[in-house]
Structure formats: structure tokens, C-alpha cells
Motif scaffolding. Sequence first.
Motif, PDB file in Angstrom:
ATOM      1  N   ASP A  56       0.831  -1.196   0.000  1.00  0.00           N
ATOM      2  CA  ASP A  56       0.000   0.000   0.000  1.00  0.00           C
ATOM      3  C   ASP A  56       0.867   1.248   0.000  1.00  0.00           C
ATOM      4  OD1 ASP A  56      -2.707  -1.198   0.273  1.00  0.00           O
ATOM      5  OD2 ASP A  56      -1.825  -1.999   2.116  1.00  0.00           O
ATOM      6  N   LEU A  57       2.098   1.093   0.504  1.00  0.00           N
ATOM      7  CA  LEU A  57       3.036   2.206   0.606  1.00  0.00           C
ATOM      8  C   LEU A  57       4.446   1.639   0.598  1.00  0.00           C
ATOM      9  CD1 LEU A  57       3.444   5.312   1.207  1.00  0.00           C
ATOM     10  CD2 LEU A  57       3.530   4.651   3.612  1.00  0.00           C
ATOM     11  N   MET A  58       5.341   2.315  -0.123  1.00  0.00           N
ATOM     12  CA  MET A  58       6.754   1.930  -0.121  1.00  0.00           C
ATOM     13  C   MET A  58       7.560   3.041   0.538  1.00  0.00           C
ATOM     14  SD  MET A  58       9.421   1.351  -3.280  1.00  0.00           S
ATOM     15  CE  MET A  58       8.769  -0.184  -3.869  1.00  0.00           C
ATOM     16  N   LEU A  59       8.434   2.655   1.467  1.00  0.00           N
ATOM     17  CA  LEU A  59       9.417   3.566   2.039  1.00  0.00           C
ATOM     18  C   LEU A  59      10.745   3.200   1.406  1.00  0.00           C
ATOM     19  CD1 LEU A  59       8.386   3.460   5.809  1.00  0.00           C
ATOM     20  CD2 LEU A  59       7.669   5.080   4.048  1.00  0.00           C
ATOM     21  N   ARG A  81       1.486  -0.782 -13.597  1.00  0.00           N
ATOM     22  CA  ARG A  81       1.137  -1.529 -12.383  1.00  0.00           C
ATOM     23  C   ARG A  81       1.816  -0.958 -11.141  1.00  0.00           C
ATOM     24  NH1 ARG A  81       2.719  -7.369 -13.071  1.00  0.00           N
ATOM     25  NH2 ARG A  81       3.865  -7.261 -11.161  1.00  0.00           N
ATOM     26  N   PHE A  82       3.039  -0.485 -11.285  1.00  0.00           N
ATOM     27  CA  PHE A  82       3.810  -0.058 -10.111  1.00  0.00           C
ATOM     28  C   PHE A  82       3.769   1.440  -9.851  1.00  0.00           C
ATOM     29  CE2 PHE A  82       6.531  -3.861 -11.423  1.00  0.00           C
ATOM     30  CZ  PHE A  82       5.697  -4.732 -10.753  1.00  0.00           C
ATOM     31  N   LYS A  83       3.493   2.243 -10.866  1.00  0.00           N
ATOM     32  CA  LYS A  83       3.552   3.682 -10.635  1.00  0.00           C
ATOM     33  C   LYS A  83       2.396   4.204  -9.787  1.00  0.00           C
ATOM     34  CE  LYS A  83       1.876   5.104 -15.186  1.00  0.00           C
ATOM     35  NZ  LYS A  83       2.320   5.763 -16.407  1.00  0.00           N
ATOM     36  N   GLN A  84       1.381   3.363  -9.560  1.00  0.00           N
ATOM     37  CA  GLN A  84       0.284   3.794  -8.675  1.00  0.00           C
ATOM     38  C   GLN A  84       0.611   3.567  -7.202  1.00  0.00           C
ATOM     39  OE1 GLN A  84      -3.275   1.591  -9.462  1.00  0.00           O
ATOM     40  NE2 GLN A  84      -2.464  -0.318  -8.697  1.00  0.00           N
ATOM     41  N   ILE A  85       1.698   2.846  -6.902  1.00  0.00           N
ATOM     42  CA  ILE A  85       2.077   2.595  -5.507  1.00  0.00           C
ATOM     43  C   ILE A  85       2.713   3.866  -4.944  1.00  0.00           C
ATOM     44  CG2 ILE A  85       3.558   1.247  -3.958  1.00  0.00           C
ATOM     45  CD1 ILE A  85       3.406  -1.023  -6.107  1.00  0.00           C
ATOM     46  N   GLU A 128       1.795   7.602   9.034  1.00  0.00           N
ATOM     47  CA  GLU A 128       0.581   6.792   9.221  1.00  0.00           C
ATOM     48  C   GLU A 128      -0.661   7.665   9.171  1.00  0.00           C
ATOM     49  OE1 GLU A 128       0.815   4.736  12.927  1.00  0.00           O
ATOM     50  OE2 GLU A 128       2.316   3.343  12.207  1.00  0.00           O
ATOM     51  N   ASP A 129      -0.646   8.762   9.923  1.00  0.00           N
ATOM     52  CA  ASP A 129      -1.819   9.637   9.944  1.00  0.00           C
ATOM     53  C   ASP A 129      -2.149  10.130   8.544  1.00  0.00           C
ATOM     54  OD1 ASP A 129      -2.169   9.363  12.660  1.00  0.00           O
ATOM     55  OD2 ASP A 129      -1.223  11.267  13.172  1.00  0.00           O
ATOM     56  N   ILE A 134      -5.858  10.109   6.196  1.00  0.00           N
ATOM     57  CA  ILE A 134      -6.314  11.223   5.378  1.00  0.00           C
ATOM     58  C   ILE A 134      -6.417  10.864   3.901  1.00  0.00           C
ATOM     59  CG2 ILE A 134      -5.746  13.579   4.636  1.00  0.00           C
ATOM     60  CD1 ILE A 134      -4.367  13.911   7.399  1.00  0.00           C
ATOM     61  N   VAL A 135      -5.377  10.248   3.375  1.00  0.00           N
ATOM     62  CA  VAL A 135      -5.279   9.946   1.942  1.00  0.00           C
ATOM     63  C   VAL A 135      -6.112   8.733   1.574  1.00  0.00           C
ATOM     64  CG1 VAL A 135      -3.655   9.185   0.151  1.00  0.00           C
ATOM     65  CG2 VAL A 135      -3.002  10.972   1.747  1.00  0.00           C
ATOM     66  N   LYS A 136      -6.721   8.769   0.421  1.00  0.00           N
ATOM     67  CA  LYS A 136      -7.381   7.591  -0.155  1.00  0.00           C
ATOM     68  C   LYS A 136      -6.359   6.918  -1.071  1.00  0.00           C
ATOM     69  CE  LYS A 136     -11.469   8.143   1.562  1.00  0.00           C
ATOM     70  NZ  LYS A 136     -11.780   7.409   2.751  1.00  0.00           N
ATOM     71  N   LEU A 137      -5.955   5.714  -0.744  1.00  0.00           N
ATOM     72  CA  LEU A 137      -4.974   4.985  -1.525  1.00  0.00           C
ATOM     73  C   LEU A 137      -5.656   4.289  -2.698  1.00  0.00           C
ATOM     74  CD1 LEU A 137      -2.890   3.444   1.388  1.00  0.00           C
ATOM     75  CD2 LEU A 137      -2.204   5.296  -0.136  1.00  0.00           C
ATOM     76  N   PRO A 138      -4.920   4.113  -3.800  1.00  0.00           N
ATOM     77  CA  PRO A 138      -5.522   3.430  -4.948  1.00  0.00           C
ATOM     78  C   PRO A 138      -5.760   1.962  -4.638  1.00  0.00           C
ATOM     79  CG  PRO A 138      -3.196   3.823  -5.357  1.00  0.00           C
ATOM     80  CD  PRO A 138      -3.537   4.483  -4.055  1.00  0.00           C
TER      81      PRO A 138
END
Length: 142
Positions: A56-59, A81-85, A128-129, A134-138
Amino acid sequence: MIEILLVEDDEGDIELTLEAFNRSKVALRVNVVRDGIEALDYLQKKGEFETARTPDLMLLDLNLPRKDGREVLTDMQESDRFKQIPVVVLTTSDADEDILKSYKIGANAYVTKPVGLKGLVKVVNLLEDFWFTIVKLPPHDM
């Protein structure tokens, strides 16, 4: 369950980041890879990462062995496929050229790593917050 992919080669930073996420208020799983090649293998579900879940998120650290974070970002932008992450660059560099280039090649945020657990816990809580409240993830696989 929120899936996070931590791309980091420094063991101390990995331990601190995992400790910070262990204090999370959000149900999440942090998967760790240690270089850019492993990051792309993880995303492509190659080899040992065959059953990996799309994060859902990459650090992403910039300074990685074998393939650095800039190359990972560039490769991700070439794939629908990956650019939406969402990718948060989490690195020690505060150089203007690194910040500018990271945004140009697809980073969604750029954070300079704080020193110590207390600072990292604060950053993780803010991430996290923002990213999970707050954000709507794809949605995945669209």
C-alpha cells in the motif's frame, strides 16, 4: 491489513523503523528488502517473493546497493502496475538535487531520516496519519 514495503540496507535503520512501526495504532505488516533489485523482485513477485502482496506504501532509501532508489523509482514509473504505488523516499540526504530528482522521477513524498528512535517514531506516526487516515490509496490490481 496495510502492507508496507521498506527498502533499506542499513540494519540499524531497519531496526529503528520496525520498532517505530511496532508502536503503530494501525494494523500493518512491514516487509523489508535490502536493495533495489530485491525491491523490484518483490513488486514483480519473483523468486522468494512469489507470494508477496502489493504494498500500500513503499518507504524507499535512495542509497542502496546493486540498484539505488533513484533507479527503482524510474523503473516503477515505467510500469502502469507499479507507478500507482505511493512511494515515500526516506533517506539521510537533504541535498536539493536528490529532493528535486526524486519528485521528478515519481516520489510522492521526500522525508529526511531523523536521528534516533524518538524522531523516527514521530515521523512514522505522521506518515501513518497522512497515508492511512487522510489519503485515499488506490485499490490494487486495477
